[in-house]
Design a protein around this motif. Structure first.
Motif, PDB file in Angstrom:
ATOM      1  N   THR A  96       0.833  -1.205   0.000  1.00 31.71           N
ATOM      2  CA  THR A  96       0.000   0.000   0.000  1.00 31.71           C
ATOM      3  C   THR A  96       0.865   1.251   0.000  1.00 31.71           C
ATOM      4  N   ASP A  97       1.919   1.245   0.809  1.00 36.69           N
ATOM      5  CA  ASP A  97       2.820   2.392   0.870  1.00 36.69           C
ATOM      6  C   ASP A  97       3.538   2.604  -0.463  1.00 36.69           C
ATOM      7  N   THR A  98       3.930   1.492  -1.104  1.00 36.70           N
ATOM      8  CA  THR A  98       4.628   1.584  -2.388  1.00 36.70           C
ATOM      9  C   THR A  98       3.737   2.187  -3.466  1.00 36.70           C
ATOM     10  N   ILE A  99       2.477   1.723  -3.502  1.00 37.60           N
ATOM     11  CA  ILE A  99       1.520   2.253  -4.474  1.00 37.60           C
ATOM     12  C   ILE A  99       1.267   3.733  -4.204  1.00 37.60           C
ATOM     13  N   GLY A 100       1.105   4.085  -2.939  1.00 37.17           N
ATOM     14  CA  GLY A 100       0.862   5.478  -2.585  1.00 37.17           C
ATOM     15  C   GLY A 100       2.020   6.372  -2.986  1.00 37.17           C
ATOM     16  N   ALA A 101       3.252   5.888  -2.759  1.00 34.05           N
ATOM     17  CA  ALA A 101       4.434   6.667  -3.122  1.00 34.05           C
ATOM     18  C   ALA A 101       4.509   6.848  -4.637  1.00 34.05           C
ATOM     19  N   ALA A 102       4.159   5.797  -5.387  1.00 26.55           N
ATOM     20  CA  ALA A 102       4.191   5.872  -6.848  1.00 26.55           C
ATOM     21  C   ALA A 102       3.164   6.875  -7.360  1.00 26.55           C
ATOM     22  N   GLU A 103       1.975   6.879  -6.756  1.00 31.26           N
ATOM     23  CA  GLU A 103       0.936   7.824  -7.181  1.00 31.26           C
ATOM     24  C   GLU A 103       1.320   9.255  -6.853  1.00 31.26           C
ATOM     25  N   GLN A 104       1.980   9.467  -5.709  1.00 34.86           N
ATOM     26  CA  GLN A 104       2.436  10.800  -5.362  1.00 34.86           C
ATOM     27  C   GLN A 104       3.532  11.266  -6.317  1.00 34.86           C
ATOM     28  N   SER A 105       4.434  10.347  -6.673  1.00 28.68           N
ATOM     29  CA  SER A 105       5.495  10.674  -7.622  1.00 28.68           C
ATOM     30  C   SER A 105       4.913  11.019  -8.987  1.00 28.68           C
ATOM     31  N   PHE A 106       3.919  10.231  -9.430  1.00 33.78           N
ATOM     32  CA  PHE A 106       3.251  10.498 -10.696  1.00 33.78           C
ATOM     33  C   PHE A 106       2.571  11.863 -10.655  1.00 33.78           C
ATOM     34  N   GLY A 107       1.893  12.155  -9.571  1.00 36.26           N
ATOM     35  CA  GLY A 107       1.201  13.437  -9.440  1.00 36.26           C
ATOM     36  C   GLY A 107       2.156  14.607  -9.505  1.00 36.26           C
ATOM     37  N   GLU A 137      -2.633  15.357  -8.907  1.00 39.12           N
ATOM     38  CA  GLU A 137      -1.345  16.042  -8.775  1.00 39.12           C
ATOM     39  C   GLU A 137      -0.782  15.967  -7.359  1.00 39.12           C
ATOM     40  N   THR A 138      -1.647  15.799  -6.395  1.00 40.15           N
ATOM     41  CA  THR A 138      -1.188  15.688  -5.010  1.00 40.15           C
ATOM     42  C   THR A 138      -1.107  14.238  -4.543  1.00 40.15           C
ATOM     43  N   GLY A 139      -1.373  13.298  -5.459  1.00 41.92           N
ATOM     44  CA  GLY A 139      -1.277  11.885  -5.117  1.00 41.92           C
ATOM     45  C   GLY A 139      -2.395  11.375  -4.250  1.00 41.92           C
ATOM     46  N   GLN A 140      -3.508  12.104  -4.224  1.00 39.65           N
ATOM     47  CA  GLN A 140      -4.624  11.719  -3.374  1.00 39.65           C
ATOM     48  C   GLN A 140      -5.663  10.879  -4.110  1.00 39.65           C
ATOM     49  N   ARG A 141      -5.461  10.690  -5.402  1.00 40.72           N
ATOM     50  CA  ARG A 141      -6.408   9.879  -6.189  1.00 40.72           C
ATOM     51  C   ARG A 141      -5.640   8.821  -6.971  1.00 40.72           C
ATOM     52  N   SER A 142      -6.130   7.590  -6.910  1.00 37.16           N
ATOM     53  CA  SER A 142      -5.510   6.518  -7.676  1.00 37.16           C
ATOM     54  C   SER A 142      -5.652   6.801  -9.164  1.00 37.16           C
ATOM     55  N   PHE A 154      -8.906  14.635 -25.546  1.00 42.77           N
ATOM     56  CA  PHE A 154      -8.317  13.306 -25.722  1.00 42.77           C
ATOM     57  C   PHE A 154      -9.250  12.200 -25.228  1.00 42.77           C
ATOM     58  N   GLY A 155     -10.428  12.587 -24.736  1.00 40.83           N
ATOM     59  CA  GLY A 155     -11.408  11.587 -24.336  1.00 40.83           C
ATOM     60  C   GLY A 155     -11.466  11.275 -22.852  1.00 40.83           C
ATOM     61  N   LEU A 156     -10.740  12.048 -22.030  1.00 39.57           N
ATOM     62  CA  LEU A 156     -10.770  11.823 -20.580  1.00 39.57           C
ATOM     63  C   LEU A 156     -11.505  12.985 -19.913  1.00 39.57           C
ATOM     64  N   ALA A 157     -12.675  12.702 -19.378  1.00 41.71           N
ATOM     65  CA  ALA A 157     -13.504  13.737 -18.761  1.00 41.71           C
ATOM     66  C   ALA A 157     -13.294  13.749 -17.252  1.00 41.71           C
ATOM     67  N   ILE A 158     -12.527  14.710 -16.778  1.00 40.17           N
ATOM     68  CA  ILE A 158     -12.363  14.939 -15.343  1.00 40.17           C
ATOM     69  C   ILE A 158     -12.460  16.435 -15.105  1.00 40.17           C
ATOM     70  N   ASP A 159     -12.671  16.814 -13.850  1.00 44.56           N
ATOM     71  CA  ASP A 159     -12.716  18.239 -13.547  1.00 44.56           C
ATOM     72  C   ASP A 159     -11.437  18.651 -12.823  1.00 44.56           C
ATOM     73  N   THR A 160     -11.322  19.940 -12.528  1.00 43.13           N
ATOM     74  CA  THR A 160     -10.093  20.445 -11.916  1.00 43.13           C
ATOM     75  C   THR A 160      -9.869  19.901 -10.512  1.00 43.13           C
ATOM     76  N   SER A 161     -10.948  19.568  -9.806  1.00 42.61           N
ATOM     77  CA  SER A 161     -10.772  19.027  -8.455  1.00 42.61           C
ATOM     78  C   SER A 161     -10.144  17.640  -8.511  1.00 42.61           C
ATOM     79  N   ILE A 162     -10.541  16.849  -9.508  1.00 39.21           N
ATOM     80  CA  ILE A 162      -9.933  15.524  -9.666  1.00 39.21           C
ATOM     81  C   ILE A 162      -8.485  15.661 -10.094  1.00 39.21           C
ATOM     82  N   LEU A 163      -8.204  16.587 -11.020  1.00 35.22           N
ATOM     83  CA  LEU A 163      -6.820  16.810 -11.451  1.00 35.22           C
ATOM     84  C   LEU A 163      -5.964  17.234 -10.273  1.00 35.22           C
ATOM     85  N   SER A 164      -6.508  18.080  -9.421  1.00 34.93           N
ATOM     86  CA  SER A 164      -5.765  18.522  -8.239  1.00 34.93           C
ATOM     87  C   SER A 164      -5.428  17.345  -7.333  1.00 34.93           C
ATOM     88  N   ARG A 165      -6.378  16.426  -7.169  1.00 40.46           N
ATOM     89  CA  ARG A 165      -6.145  15.240  -6.331  1.00 40.46           C
ATOM     90  C   ARG A 165      -5.113  14.318  -6.968  1.00 40.46           C
TER      91      ARG A 165
END
Length: 208
Positions: A7-18, A55-60, A42-53
């Motif tokens: 879980t920690d490894t996945i979380g760290a990877a998502e934060q790094s990606f963000g 970028e901060t690694g708070q969303r898988s 490009f076909g991906l519908a998200i809003d700025t709040s999701i993008l923010s999450r």
């Protein structure tokens, strides 16, 4: 069931990606709203709040989403994943960057040249308009206008670079070279591109 370590490894990877997404977006001077709009194209519908999450690694992040984000930012996916690119990969990425930049260069370069020629044509038709130019040092006549504008542009950009104000914000706004030979080669490249857009004939006004 995932272990805490997984879980920690996945979380760290998502934060790094963000962080990589945030860095790539900011380096391209895109707001979150602008990137969201590009993602939608490009076909991906998200809003700025999701993008923010993201970028901060708070969303898988799903693999498909990661691919779309990389495409929208015009970067390789592995760059966002923090992986090292091979020399061959670096070369092909630089090649794609050059090809993409070339495609976006034609219109603004053509518009710049046409607008300068339109100003010169106005001065040829009405020489008295020379007095309307705001600078203290004005061209002697219409024939000298383009040389005068070229020197004015060089002087203005030099002042912006030295003062770090208005258009020149940081190192990304200038081109760094290692030698005079590189300067000559780059200028020759730009000149050849500009010459390819030029045709002999009577000047046609932009609004005609």
């Amino acid at each position: 069931m995932q272990s805490q370590q997984q879980t920690d490894t996945i979380g760290a990877a998502e934060q790094s990606f963000g962080r990589a997404v945030l860095s790539a977006r900011e380096s391209r001077r895109l707001t979150q709203r602008q990137l969201v709009d590009k993602l939608a194209a490009f076909g991906l519908a998200i809003d700025t709040s999701i993008l923010s999450r993201i970028e901060t690694g708070q969303r898988s992040i799903r693999l498909g989403e990661a691919l779309v984000i990389a495409n929208a930012l015009d970067v390789e996916l592995f760059a966002l994943l923090g992986q090292t690119r091979s020399p061959v990969g670096e070369f092909h990425a630089a090649r794609r960057w050059a090809d993409s930049a070339e495609l976006t260069l034609e219109e603004p370069l053509r518009e710049f040249m046409n607008s300068a020629l339109a100003l010169r044509a106005s001065l040829v038709e009405t020489p008295g308009l020379l007095s309307e130019l705001p600078e203290e040092s004005q061209p002697a006549d219409a024939d000298a206008y383009l040389d005068w504008r070229s020197e004015r542009t060089r002087r203005r950009l030099a002042e912006l670079i030295q003062g770090g104000r208005d258009g020149i914000q940081d190192d990304r706004d200038v081109v760094f070279v290692q030698s005079r030979a590189e300067v000559d080669a780059v200028l020759a490249l730009v000149r050849s591109y500009a010459e390819a857009l030029i045709r002999f004939g009577d000047f046609v006004r932009l609004d005609d």
